[in-house]
Design a protein around this motif. Structure first.
Motif, mmCIF file in Angstrom:
data_model
loop_
_atom_site.group_PDB
_atom_site.id
_atom_site.type_symbol
_atom_site.label_atom_id
_atom_site.label_comp_id
_atom_site.label_asym_id
_atom_site.label_seq_id
_atom_site.Cartn_x
_atom_site.Cartn_y
_atom_site.Cartn_z
ATOM 1 N N THR A 13 0.679 -1.311 0.033
ATOM 2 C CA THR A 13 -0.207 -0.122 -0.016
ATOM 3 C C THR A 13 0.899 1.359 -0.246
ATOM 4 O O THR A 13 2.058 1.133 0.000
ATOM 5 N N THR A 14 0.230 2.423 -0.108
ATOM 6 C CA THR A 14 1.096 3.698 0.062
ATOM 7 C C THR A 14 1.099 4.155 1.363
ATOM 8 O O THR A 14 0.397 3.608 2.435
ATOM 9 N N LEU A 15 1.952 4.829 1.744
ATOM 10 C CA LEU A 15 2.149 5.365 3.272
ATOM 11 C C LEU A 15 0.758 6.037 3.635
ATOM 12 O O LEU A 15 0.331 5.999 4.820
ATOM 13 N N ARG A 16 -0.011 6.543 2.869
ATOM 14 C CA ARG A 16 -1.184 7.458 3.216
ATOM 15 C C ARG A 16 -2.140 6.514 3.820
ATOM 16 O O ARG A 16 -3.066 6.933 4.734
ATOM 17 N N TYR A 17 -2.161 5.136 3.173
ATOM 18 C CA TYR A 17 -3.376 4.386 3.687
ATOM 19 C C TYR A 17 -3.132 3.461 4.974
ATOM 20 O O TYR A 17 -4.010 2.696 5.320
ATOM 21 N N MET A 18 -1.909 3.625 5.470
ATOM 22 C CA MET A 18 -1.391 2.903 6.575
ATOM 23 C C MET A 18 -2.328 3.451 7.846
ATOM 24 O O MET A 18 -2.453 4.599 7.960
ATOM 25 N N LYS A 19 -2.260 2.475 8.910
ATOM 26 C CA LYS A 19 -3.021 3.025 10.124
ATOM 27 C C LYS A 19 -2.175 3.172 11.202
ATOM 28 O O LYS A 19 -1.029 2.713 11.102
#
Length: 78
Positions: free
Chosen positions: A4-10
């Motif tokens: 995934t991209t860093l933006r969508y990590m929790k």
């Protein structure tokens, strides 16, 4: 492991950077901050409106805007 991209990590998720898709000056800027493939990161926090994202990298904290985080592809550890 999912990519995934860093933006969508929790918050609290960990992963390894696999690719930086930025070009030119942005690519250089991200690499100068230590964001290179093979580096392990952890999402340390997010602002109330989810921008910027705070990451822990090599024992330091770094904040990135979501438009910068979109360039960073991460293999998430589950």
């Amino acid at each position: 492991m999912p990519l995934t991209t860093l933006r969508y990590m929790k918050v609290g998720e960990k992963g390894t950077i696999v690719k930086i898709k930025a070009k030119g000056v942005m690519n250089r800027r991200l690499r100068d901050m230590g964001l290179v493939p093979g580096t392990e990161i952890e999402i340390a926090g997010r602002a109330p409106l989810y921008d910027p994202v705070n990451i822990k990298i090599r024992g330091n904290n770094l904040s990135l805007r979501n438009n910068e985080a979109d360039y960073i592809h991460v293999e998430v550890k589950r």
